[in-house]
Every structure is written in C-alpha cells, then in structure tokens.
Design a protein around this motif. Structure first.
Motif, PDB file in Angstrom:
ATOM      1  N   CYS A 121      40.983  75.611   3.498  1.00 47.44           N
ATOM      2  CA  CYS A 121      40.766  76.217   4.813  1.00 47.44           C
ATOM      3  C   CYS A 121      39.274  76.106   5.120  1.00 47.44           C
ATOM      4  N   ALA A 122      38.919  75.444   6.219  1.00 50.75           N
ATOM      5  CA  ALA A 122      37.513  75.200   6.548  1.00 50.75           C
ATOM      6  C   ALA A 122      36.749  76.509   6.738  1.00 50.75           C
ATOM      7  N   ALA A 123      37.388  77.509   7.335  1.00 49.82           N
ATOM      8  CA  ALA A 123      36.702  78.779   7.598  1.00 49.82           C
ATOM      9  C   ALA A 123      36.261  79.444   6.300  1.00 49.82           C
ATOM     10  N   ILE A 124      37.154  79.529   5.337  1.00 51.73           N
ATOM     11  CA  ILE A 124      36.823  80.164   4.063  1.00 51.73           C
ATOM     12  C   ILE A 124      35.778  79.345   3.311  1.00 51.73           C
ATOM     13  N   THR A 125      35.894  78.035   3.357  1.00 53.08           N
ATOM     14  CA  THR A 125      34.918  77.173   2.692  1.00 53.08           C
ATOM     15  C   THR A 125      33.527  77.405   3.270  1.00 53.08           C
ATOM     16  N   ILE A 165      25.288  63.033  16.919  1.00 55.75           N
ATOM     17  CA  ILE A 165      25.880  64.133  16.151  1.00 55.75           C
ATOM     18  C   ILE A 165      27.336  63.780  15.894  1.00 55.75           C
ATOM     19  N   LYS A 166      27.682  63.692  14.620  1.00 63.11           N
ATOM     20  CA  LYS A 166      29.038  63.306  14.261  1.00 63.11           C
ATOM     21  C   LYS A 166      29.661  64.342  13.336  1.00 63.11           C
ATOM     22  N   GLY A 167      30.987  64.352  13.282  1.00 64.81           N
ATOM     23  CA  GLY A 167      31.696  65.225  12.357  1.00 64.81           C
ATOM     24  C   GLY A 167      32.132  66.529  12.996  1.00 64.81           C
ATOM     25  N   GLU A 168      33.054  67.197  12.328  1.00 65.21           N
ATOM     26  CA  GLU A 168      33.542  68.495  12.792  1.00 65.21           C
ATOM     27  C   GLU A 168      32.717  69.607  12.154  1.00 65.21           C
ATOM     28  N   PHE A 169      32.558  70.707  12.885  1.00 66.72           N
ATOM     29  CA  PHE A 169      31.682  71.794  12.444  1.00 66.72           C
ATOM     30  C   PHE A 169      32.447  73.102  12.224  1.00 66.72           C
ATOM     31  N   ALA A 170      32.018  73.826  11.193  1.00 62.53           N
ATOM     32  CA  ALA A 170      32.402  75.224  11.003  1.00 62.53           C
ATOM     33  C   ALA A 170      31.083  75.986  10.932  1.00 62.53           C
ATOM     34  N   VAL A 171      30.933  76.988  11.782  1.00 60.90           N
ATOM     35  CA  VAL A 171      29.658  77.699  11.911  1.00 60.90           C
ATOM     36  C   VAL A 171      29.854  79.171  11.570  1.00 60.90           C
TER      37      VAL A 171
END
Length: 281
Positions: free
Chosen positions: A115-119, A215-221
């Motif tokens: 899960c990206a959020a937890i990571t 700017i490339k890639g998906e982000f989790a902030v």
C-alpha cells in the motif's frame, strides 16, 4: 446457493517482488480476475505464469459489468479483485462491488499486501501514531484548497496521492493554506528503480521539484500542517525534536523549520536553539 468468494488481492505498487505467497495463491485459484487495468495486470500475471480469465473492472464500468461479476460469484466461481497497484478498494471503485457482495451474502476475503500510503508514512520520519489518508485531492484549485484547510484543522499528519502534472500545484497550495514551513515527505516512484523521498518543508519541496526539467512518476505525499494550539516545548525538548528529524534525513535548517511549524514556534528561535545544541554536542 453455493456462491464463490470475492478475494481482494493486494498487488505490488512497483516492484514485482512485493507480492505475498498468499496473494499468488489466490490469483492462481481464482476462476476470474477483475482488474482495474487489464494491460497492467497481465504483466504481473505473465511474470508469475498465471493464465486465469481476466476481465476489466474500473470506475467507468457499467451496470452490466457489476451484474456479470456478481453472476460469476453466485454461479459458484471465485473472483479475485485487483487494482492497478497496491490494495484494492483504496482510492479505486472496488468498494461498490464489495458492498453489493455483502448485501447478497457473498463471502469477501481481503488479502493484505503493498500500500503506497503506508509505505510513504513509514518513510516520512514523522510521528504517525495517528494520521489521515485522504487519497487524491480535488483537481480544481478552489476545492483542493478547501480540502487542505479541512486537513489543517485536524492537527495530525496526512498522506495524499498526486500525479506528476499536479504535484507542483499541490505543494504551492499547501504553502498558501498550511504554511511554507509545513514539513513534508514527498515520495516518488515508491519501490521502483528511481524511488526517492524528499524530506523538507513544503516550500523547499516545491522549489526542488520546480527546478527539474521534467517531473515523472507517481507521488505519495505525507505532510504535517502546523498545530493550531502552539504547544510549547523546553529548549532541551526542541533540540531533541530537531535532532530526531536530522537523524531521519532532514537538513538542520529543514528540521528546525519542521519543528517550528509543528509546534507553532518562531523558526529563527528553533534554528538558534539547534545551532547552540550542535556546538555543545
């Protein structure tokens, strides 16, 4: 009625190795795999030699697709639901299928995993014993700013997802609504070859990304809006707070700014305390 089972199967968020043995078993045993994007899912299935029936299921799916999947389940077939990446139902339309299965008494099983959020939260270095997950903020600026105001009032860290073409807009709005010194951890391309995490203030992150040609890639902030209470700390406590953030990868200046923002303290005062503590240490 001998119904099948709906399995919510978490898949890797980037690195194909980040899948559990139980998830692979569920995918192999499924009669049907319902995927948000079949083109992306087939790469994962091919990597592990899985050839089960694959159907698309996404936010634009028509009523007929819901009925088709429910029909598989009521007909005794097992269905595995996967998203593009990570855990299904989190920021994707799977909840509606789950709701319908529950209403019909169909068994639903959730198989945990990436899960990206937890990571992102674990990489942030922030105290996230309590935090919020907000998913994607609104694409329209006025609505996005209202959401940021609501998040700011909660007084806990928050994690959001964002696309590369809107990340600068998000950080700019964050500076205006939450404050330029808001501590952030901007995670890009999590678990992939070019993964990176920027731990700094919102303004510094906006400037750092703004200097890039592309700017490339998906982000989790992950970000922690300043506490409204202005909680006071002793100089010794302030020094420890700064030192902890430095150990987590921040510069002394960024760490001081983050502590100042979190506790509603003057940034120059916190930075001065950090400098004096460094001399003594």
């Amino acid at each position: 009625m001998n119904c099948g089972k709906l399995a919510l199967v978490a898949t890797p968020i980037g690195n194909l190795g980040d899948i559990t043995l139980r998830a692979l078993e569920a995918l192999r045993q499924a009669d049907v795999i319902a995927a948000e994007d079949t083109r992306r899912t087939v790469k994962l299935l091919n990597h592990y030699g899985i050839k089960n029936k694959l159907v698309s299921f996404h936010e634009y799916s028509k009523e007929a697709r819901f009925e088709e999947i429910i029909g598989f389940l009521t007909g005794g077939k097992n269905v595995a639901l996967v998203s593009d990446a990570g855990t299904p139902v989190i920021s994707d339309p799977g909840y509606e299928l789950v709701r319908r299965c529950i209403a019909k008494g169909i068994e639903v099983e959730s198989i945990p995993g990436a899960c990206a959020a937890i990571t992102a939260v674990t990489l942030s270095g922030m105290d996230c014993s309590r935090f919020m997950f907000w998913g994607f903020l609104n694409q329209k600026q006025a609505a996005r700013r209202r959401e940021l105001e609501e998040i700011r009032e909660k007084g806990v860290p928050c994690v959001v997802y964002e696309s590369p073409n809107r990340i600068l807009k998000l950080l700019a709005d964050m500076c205006d609504v939450c404050g330029e010194d808001t501590p952030v951890c901007v995670c890009r391309e999590l678990t992939k070859l070019h993964e990176e995490s920027l731990r700094m203030t919102a303004k510094e992150a906006w400037a750092a990304l703004g200097r890039r040609e592309a700017i490339k890639g998906e982000f989790a902030v992950v970000f922690y809006p300043p506490a409204a209470s202005g909680e006071s700390l002793s100089e010794e406590q302030i020094a420890r707070e700064v030192e902890q953030r430095i150990k987590n990868g921040m510069t002394k200046k960024s760490a001081a700014a983050a502590v100042a923002a979190e506790y509603g303290l003057p940034k120059n005062k916190v930075y001065g305390i950090a400098l004096e503590s460094g001399k003594r240490g």
